[in-house]
Design an enzyme around this catalytic site. Structure first.
Site, PDB file in Angstrom:
ATOM      1  N   SER A   1       0.838  -1.209   0.000  1.00 14.91           N
ATOM      2  CA  SER A   1       0.000   0.000   0.000  1.00 14.91           C
ATOM      3  C   SER A   1       0.876   1.264   0.000  1.00 14.91           C
ATOM      4  O   SER A   1       1.535   1.535  -0.999  1.00 14.91           O
ATOM      5  CB  SER A   1      -0.953  -0.062   1.194  1.00 14.91           C
ATOM      6  OG  SER A   1      -1.960   0.911   1.083  1.00 14.91           O
TER       7      SER A   1
ATOM      8  N   GLU B   1      -6.647  -5.073  -4.814  1.00 16.21           N
ATOM      9  CA  GLU B   1      -6.262  -5.694  -3.543  1.00 16.21           C
ATOM     10  C   GLU B   1      -6.022  -7.179  -3.759  1.00 16.21           C
ATOM     11  O   GLU B   1      -6.797  -7.853  -4.446  1.00 16.21           O
ATOM     12  CB  GLU B   1      -7.350  -5.474  -2.504  1.00 16.21           C
ATOM     13  CG  GLU B   1      -7.456  -4.016  -2.105  1.00 16.21           C
ATOM     14  CD  GLU B   1      -8.492  -3.761  -1.020  1.00 16.21           C
ATOM     15  OE1 GLU B   1      -9.317  -4.653  -0.748  1.00 16.21           O
ATOM     16  OE2 GLU B   1      -8.473  -2.652  -0.449  1.00 16.21           O
TER      17      GLU B   1
END
Lengths: 247, 247
Positions: B124, B196
């Site tokens: 991230s 994701e």
């Protein structure tokens, strides 16, 4: 701050309404109450200044107001100094603030609004830049402004397009409340999350949450106020939020 | 760049998996392939450095690797210079990059990874800072770093936690593709949107999209590549994206 006149909208687009349609009533009474005939529009949050000014101007003209894009003025600072009202539209908050700094408009706009009572309308990014800082924008940092400090027409932060997390969401990116809590790990200012369709109307030292009712069909909130270290609080349209101006 | 070894993960949390569970296989083979026994973890994207290091360290220990938080090192620069592997976790991208600049770690990390082939794991925000700039982060700008320029371990941008717009969504805030298009109005670099569960594995001059299959159940994409002025392109896990390293 007795002269301050602000209409800080969460968004110009709302589900179920045409462009700016949800705000027509509040926008018209705000401008009429201040005897505005001509609005200076600031389209710097998007790159197509002509197209953006035309889009907003066509709504304003329908409501009975003239509209000029600041980008067409030979001297933008002078345009601010002579404006009857200033309307800063949404788009990208970083691009907007960067452009305001580059054209040396931050000081002049602030002075006109706070010292001379020139009415200010903001939407989305135009609402972010009206607050202390742009630190609670949702936008991507596509350019780097000289500072994140903004017009500081109010002494707190706003998060436009506010929405609560979906109860059964599967996405694992930070939710909006989580992002605002990260802000509060490093900053003190209250953050008012404004749901789409709502606006904060500031009349001198009074602040009221305005918008159609219900502002966002299907959601239980019109605004959610976040304070560092405290539980957030929900507010409905019509709420008196003047206490935020005294912090 | 023949030595470069990167594992750039979209996220550490994925729906239906435990913390980092989706990445256990890729993470283990990446570290083992590089003969890593001890990982230097950089927890600067969150404020609780001890708690964050413990959370990631407990997963790494279960997989057979040691883990030390850089915040416990008397000299963080020296810790980077002697690290067997560097793992930068997610959180707030602005806080992370600001801290890397303040502790003068940007140059040393870049040198270790690009010149000495020290393996780099990012998740991230830790993936955002591995790219050219942090301009395609989803995070709020809670602090202002000296620059948006980042480690530039790859010559393009990544958008972690990437997701396509909901087909029937009623929220009117900009969608992820709209935000990335705003980036491209002012910037040239390709932007790889990583769903994701996916990661980009870079081995020298080769880049491959990795992750469990399907990476995100119910979505038709594992990654979407955006280029200025072009239609975006979908990629599935297993795709060779080495061309991005040559731009």
């Amino acid at each position: 701050m007795g002269k301050r006149q602000l209409l800080l909208m969460s968004s110009s687009a709302v589900h179920g309404f045409g462009y700016l349609e949800h705000a027509e009533s509040d926008l018209t009474s705000f401008l009429k109450h201040n005897s505005v005939q001509e609005v200076l529009f600031v389209p710097y949050a998007l790159t197509d200044h002509d197209g953006y000014t035309e889009r907003v101007g066509s709504v304003l003209r329908k409501l009975g107001f003239g509209c000029t894009g600041i980008h067409t003025a030979p001297d933008p600072v002078r345009a601010v100094q002579t404006a009857q009202a200033i309307y800063i539209g949404g788009g990208n908050t970083f691009l907007l603030l960067d452009t305001l700094y580059r054209r040396q408009l931050v000081g002049p706009i602030r002075e006109r609004v706070l010292q001379h009572g020139v009415p200010y309308v903001g939407s989305s990014a135009g609402t972010n830049v009206a607050t202390r800082t742009i630190q609670t924008t949702n936008d991507m940092p596509i350019v780097q402004p000289a500072s994140f400090e903004a017009l500081a027409l109010v002494p707190f932060n706003i998060n436009p397009h506010y929405l609560d997390p979906e109860p059964n969401g599967t996405h694992k990116g930070e939710t909006r409340p989580e992002r605002i809590n990260q802000f509060h790990e490093l900053n003190e200012a209250p953050v008012l999350g404004l749901a789409e369709g709502t606006a904060l109307f500031v009349d001198g030292d009074r602040a009221t949450l305005v918008g159609p009712q219900p502002a966002v069909p299907g959601t239980p909130y019109d605004a959610r106020l976040f304070r560092k270290g405290e539980e957030s609080v929900l507010y409905k349209v019509g709420s008196d939020l003047s206490f935020l101006l005294r912090e």
